[in-house]
Scaffold this motif. Sequence first.
Motif, PDB file in Angstrom:
ATOM      1  N   GLY A  98       0.738  -1.056  -0.054  1.00  0.00           N
ATOM      2  CA  GLY A  98       0.144  -0.141  -0.135  1.00  0.00           C
ATOM      3  C   GLY A  98       0.739   1.313  -0.086  1.00  0.00           C
ATOM      4  N   TYR A  99       1.968   1.205   0.133  1.00  0.00           N
ATOM      5  CA  TYR A  99       2.917   2.314  -0.077  1.00  0.00           C
ATOM      6  C   TYR A  99       4.243   2.178  -0.622  1.00  0.00           C
ATOM      7  CZ  TYR A  99       5.023   0.087   3.903  1.00  0.00           C
ATOM      8  OH  TYR A  99       5.684  -0.753   4.963  1.00  0.00           O
ATOM      9  N   GLY A 100       4.752   3.231  -1.451  1.00  0.00           N
ATOM     10  CA  GLY A 100       5.903   3.181  -1.973  1.00  0.00           C
ATOM     11  C   GLY A 100       6.331   4.334  -2.906  1.00  0.00           C
ATOM     12  N   MET A 101       7.584   4.700  -3.162  1.00  0.00           N
ATOM     13  CA  MET A 101       7.862   5.814  -4.029  1.00  0.00           C
ATOM     14  C   MET A 101       7.571   5.374  -5.492  1.00  0.00           C
ATOM     15  SD  MET A 101       9.079   7.584  -1.845  1.00  0.00           S
ATOM     16  CE  MET A 101       9.712   9.003  -2.653  1.00  0.00           C
ATOM     17  N   ARG A 102       7.035   6.768  -6.194  1.00  0.00           N
ATOM     18  CA  ARG A 102       6.493   6.394  -7.669  1.00  0.00           C
ATOM     19  C   ARG A 102       7.461   7.073  -8.474  1.00  0.00           C
ATOM     20  NH1 ARG A 102       0.984   8.921  -8.190  1.00  0.00           N
ATOM     21  NH2 ARG A 102       1.940  10.294  -6.799  1.00  0.00           N
ATOM     22  N   ALA A 103       8.057   6.525  -9.369  1.00  0.00           N
ATOM     23  CA  ALA A 103       8.895   7.008 -10.162  1.00  0.00           C
ATOM     24  C   ALA A 103       8.012   7.455 -11.400  1.00  0.00           C
ATOM     25  CB  ALA A 103       9.734   6.048 -11.201  1.00  0.00           C
ATOM     26  N   TRP A 104       8.391   8.511 -12.370  1.00  0.00           N
ATOM     27  CA  TRP A 104       7.499   9.080 -13.451  1.00  0.00           C
ATOM     28  C   TRP A 104       6.935   8.168 -14.379  1.00  0.00           C
ATOM     29  CZ3 TRP A 104       7.699   9.146 -18.696  1.00  0.00           C
ATOM     30  CH2 TRP A 104       8.932   8.440 -19.201  1.00  0.00           C
ATOM     31  N   GLU A 105       7.537   7.008 -14.491  1.00  0.00           N
ATOM     32  CA  GLU A 105       7.038   6.151 -15.529  1.00  0.00           C
ATOM     33  C   GLU A 105       5.491   5.475 -14.966  1.00  0.00           C
ATOM     34  OE1 GLU A 105      11.519   5.559 -15.971  1.00  0.00           O
ATOM     35  OE2 GLU A 105      10.163   6.113 -14.474  1.00  0.00           O
ATOM     36  N   PHE A 106       5.636   5.275 -13.736  1.00  0.00           N
ATOM     37  CA  PHE A 106       4.559   5.020 -13.042  1.00  0.00           C
ATOM     38  C   PHE A 106       3.315   6.049 -12.466  1.00  0.00           C
ATOM     39  CE2 PHE A 106       6.862   1.152 -13.290  1.00  0.00           C
ATOM     40  CZ  PHE A 106       5.846   0.255 -13.629  1.00  0.00           C
ATOM     41  N   ILE A 107       3.773   7.216 -12.812  1.00  0.00           N
ATOM     42  CA  ILE A 107       2.899   8.415 -12.773  1.00  0.00           C
ATOM     43  C   ILE A 107       2.254   8.587 -14.182  1.00  0.00           C
ATOM     44  CG2 ILE A 107       2.548  10.849 -12.191  1.00  0.00           C
ATOM     45  CD1 ILE A 107       4.918  10.527 -10.119  1.00  0.00           C
ATOM     46  N   GLU A 108       3.068   8.787 -15.126  1.00  0.00           N
ATOM     47  CA  GLU A 108       2.562   9.125 -16.473  1.00  0.00           C
ATOM     48  C   GLU A 108       2.083   8.005 -17.438  1.00  0.00           C
ATOM     49  OE1 GLU A 108       5.224  12.004 -18.437  1.00  0.00           O
ATOM     50  OE2 GLU A 108       5.568  13.032 -16.799  1.00  0.00           O
ATOM     51  N   GLY A 109       2.592   6.789 -16.637  1.00  0.00           N
ATOM     52  CA  GLY A 109       2.138   5.446 -17.491  1.00  0.00           C
ATOM     53  C   GLY A 109       3.026   5.081 -18.652  1.00  0.00           C
ATOM     54  N   ALA A 110       4.312   5.420 -18.344  1.00  0.00           N
ATOM     55  CA  ALA A 110       5.196   4.956 -19.603  1.00  0.00           C
ATOM     56  C   ALA A 110       5.666   3.387 -19.365  1.00  0.00           C
ATOM     57  CB  ALA A 110       6.495   5.487 -19.568  1.00  0.00           C
ATOM     58  N   ARG A 111       5.062   2.705 -18.447  1.00  0.00           N
ATOM     59  CA  ARG A 111       5.371   1.134 -18.105  1.00  0.00           C
ATOM     60  C   ARG A 111       4.056   0.593 -18.086  1.00  0.00           C
ATOM     61  NH1 ARG A 111       9.750   2.801 -19.646  1.00  0.00           N
ATOM     62  NH2 ARG A 111      11.759   1.918 -18.526  1.00  0.00           N
ATOM     63  N   ASN A 112       3.956  -0.906 -18.548  1.00  0.00           N
ATOM     64  CA  ASN A 112       2.705  -1.434 -18.125  1.00  0.00           C
ATOM     65  C   ASN A 112       2.968  -2.267 -16.964  1.00  0.00           C
ATOM     66  OD1 ASN A 112       3.431  -3.958 -18.386  1.00  0.00           O
ATOM     67  ND2 ASN A 112       3.476  -4.034 -20.705  1.00  0.00           N
ATOM     68  N   TRP A 113       1.823  -2.987 -16.395  1.00  0.00           N
ATOM     69  CA  TRP A 113       1.923  -3.429 -14.935  1.00  0.00           C
ATOM     70  C   TRP A 113       2.444  -4.635 -14.832  1.00  0.00           C
ATOM     71  CZ3 TRP A 113       2.055  -0.837 -10.249  1.00  0.00           C
ATOM     72  CH2 TRP A 113       1.602   0.385 -10.267  1.00  0.00           C
ATOM     73  N   ALA A 114       2.851  -5.293 -15.918  1.00  0.00           N
ATOM     74  CA  ALA A 114       2.989  -6.735 -15.968  1.00  0.00           C
ATOM     75  C   ALA A 114       4.164  -7.321 -15.137  1.00  0.00           C
ATOM     76  CB  ALA A 114       3.144  -7.283 -17.389  1.00  0.00           C
ATOM     77  N   LEU A 115       5.107  -6.533 -15.241  1.00  0.00           N
ATOM     78  CA  LEU A 115       6.622  -6.686 -14.560  1.00  0.00           C
ATOM     79  C   LEU A 115       6.215  -6.665 -12.931  1.00  0.00           C
ATOM     80  CD1 LEU A 115       9.395  -7.626 -14.188  1.00  0.00           C
ATOM     81  CD2 LEU A 115      10.210  -5.268 -14.615  1.00  0.00           C
ATOM     82  N   PRO A 116       5.520  -5.409 -12.617  1.00  0.00           N
ATOM     83  CA  PRO A 116       5.349  -4.988 -11.201  1.00  0.00           C
ATOM     84  C   PRO A 116       4.412  -6.023 -10.575  1.00  0.00           C
ATOM     85  CG  PRO A 116       5.427  -2.983 -12.155  1.00  0.00           C
ATOM     86  CD  PRO A 116       5.663  -4.123 -13.425  1.00  0.00           C
ATOM     87  N   ALA A 117       3.393  -6.532 -11.362  1.00  0.00           N
ATOM     88  CA  ALA A 117       2.385  -7.565 -10.867  1.00  0.00           C
ATOM     89  C   ALA A 117       3.207  -8.964 -10.888  1.00  0.00           C
ATOM     90  CB  ALA A 117       1.340  -7.762 -12.195  1.00  0.00           C
ATOM     91  N   LEU A 118       4.270  -9.341 -11.579  1.00  0.00           N
ATOM     92  CA  LEU A 118       4.756 -10.590 -11.285  1.00  0.00           C
ATOM     93  C   LEU A 118       5.746 -10.269  -9.935  1.00  0.00           C
ATOM     94  CD1 LEU A 118       6.235 -13.041 -12.103  1.00  0.00           C
ATOM     95  CD2 LEU A 118       7.938 -12.061 -13.308  1.00  0.00           C
ATOM     96  N   VAL A 119       6.358  -9.330  -9.852  1.00  0.00           N
ATOM     97  CA  VAL A 119       7.309  -9.184  -8.546  1.00  0.00           C
ATOM     98  C   VAL A 119       6.149  -8.997  -7.309  1.00  0.00           C
ATOM     99  CG1 VAL A 119       8.762  -7.622  -7.374  1.00  0.00           C
ATOM    100  CG2 VAL A 119       8.936  -8.004  -9.880  1.00  0.00           C
ATOM    101  N   ALA A 120       5.119  -8.420  -7.525  1.00  0.00           N
ATOM    102  CA  ALA A 120       4.021  -8.325  -6.300  1.00  0.00           C
ATOM    103  C   ALA A 120       3.373  -9.685  -6.139  1.00  0.00           C
ATOM    104  CB  ALA A 120       2.775  -7.623  -6.769  1.00  0.00           C
ATOM    105  N   ALA A 121       3.278 -10.769  -6.917  1.00  0.00           N
ATOM    106  CA  ALA A 121       3.079 -11.891  -6.919  1.00  0.00           C
ATOM    107  C   ALA A 121       3.996 -12.702  -5.884  1.00  0.00           C
ATOM    108  CB  ALA A 121       2.680 -12.935  -7.902  1.00  0.00           C
ATOM    109  N   LEU A 122       5.294 -12.602  -6.355  1.00  0.00           N
ATOM    110  CA  LEU A 122       6.574 -13.060  -5.517  1.00  0.00           C
ATOM    111  C   LEU A 122       6.447 -12.443  -3.793  1.00  0.00           C
ATOM    112  CD1 LEU A 122       9.267 -13.247  -8.004  1.00  0.00           C
ATOM    113  CD2 LEU A 122       7.755 -14.938  -7.188  1.00  0.00           C
TER     114      LEU A 122
END
Length: 488
Positions: A61-85
């Motif tokens: 529920g908390y974490g620093m946000r890089a510009w890519e995940f503010i403006e949407g320059a990355r999709n959420w597939a990789l973070p979702a994989l890491v989140a599952a781990l």
Amino acid sequence: MSASPPTAEAPTERLLARAVLVLILGVGATLRVWLALTDDGIYWPDEVYQSLEPAHRLVFGYGMRAWEFIEGARNWALPALVAALFKLSAWVGLDGPRGYLGVTRSVFGLLGAASAWGSWRLARAHGASALAAGAGASLFALAAVPLYFAPRAMSENASAPAVVLGLALALAPGASRRAVLAGASLLGLSVLLRLQNGVFCVGLVGVLAARRDWRAAREALLVLAGWALVFGLLDKLTWGRWFHSARVYLDFNLVQGKAAAWGTAPFAYYGQVLLRSMGAVTLVALGLSLLAARRATGLFALAAAFFVLHALQPHKELRFLVPVLPLFAALAGVGLDSVLRALPPSPVRLALPLALVAMAGFSGLRVGLLTFGDVGQYEDVKPRASAWDDFGPVNRLLIAAGRLPDVCGLKVEAAHLAWTGGYSYFHRDVPLYAHNGPGRESGLFSHVLTVPGAVGGGEVVASEGPFVLVRLPYARCAPDPAWSSRLP
């Protein structure tokens, strides 16, 4: 051209080939996990803020946000994989940074070992003997550069197994319909994890068309189109617009050229860095890959196109080549097989593959000595500094700070937040301030991470290398409505 059929192997050679494969995969996997559990350093901020930190935000529920995940320059597939781990780690009681980061980095390391196995499969699919294929795969399993990058939670590492295994299935001469469909699907998945892998998708369809295998080309194209829809739908569900992340990313990098702000390099950069970091492996892999070009024309063209397209881009980082390195290892296996076929039966036929494995192993022994100059990073700033554990002491102090019962805010004065592990290491839901944040007198934080000469009137509660963690006197930790989770 189609691959030559594998030559008959003597029982001794079959046994040796099996032993080599088990050895390189076992040693490669062990080294990767060991590195995952012993290094807290950062090669480049993306390995935290494109994967670990957004995953931490998803799970905790908390974490620093890089510009890519503010403006949407990355999709959420990789973070979702890491989140599952992360979530899996928490379920089994490993809910602290040492637990979930150790699991995640180890899994990424094992993905590297899977990529090495994929190199073996890809070489076998192009007619290489099991022994030659295993020796070629050792150039990825044991060499210094793949080992260095292996435990890092980056899209290149996550997507590499899907690339090499997808091509092993879909490019094998005479591949079944099921194999082509499965291979194309793996390549589609690899693009979901890293957009640049679209080069392999286009190349696969092109190679199948060049073979005049029109049915396979059509079916692969349909599968890849389906994965493109998945990509677009993921963006629609998370960013509100079809293919939003691809549009923003391509506009930023290709149209506006803003990636050049992080440095540019000449066309020869990748070759120069690879020669510095693992010269013998690079030269042998190149020579054997050229020998393989006639037997594995499509694979060679794909690998070369990926390399050249990246070399033409102004902004370069060695990690960008990780998805293609298993392909060159497979080509080396095919090239070595061509050499072995030209030799009469003799001890040399067994000695050459073993020499290749030994050379890869020697490169791996040097992995701990790699400098940033060797891996092509910070070449103008600290080229002779060790490429290992960079800012690791800061990250270990972040873990220590997160465990303190009285911490109600932390300012990192000793480093830019982008070069730290953020909340993924701090793991405490209190404000985390950058070096240019509020002053100590503001009362907005209770602790600072600084250097010994800047302790002031505080109390040192922990130290690591050249850094100290300091408790400030009379800290009030007043609420701060101006605090932002945006990474500065």
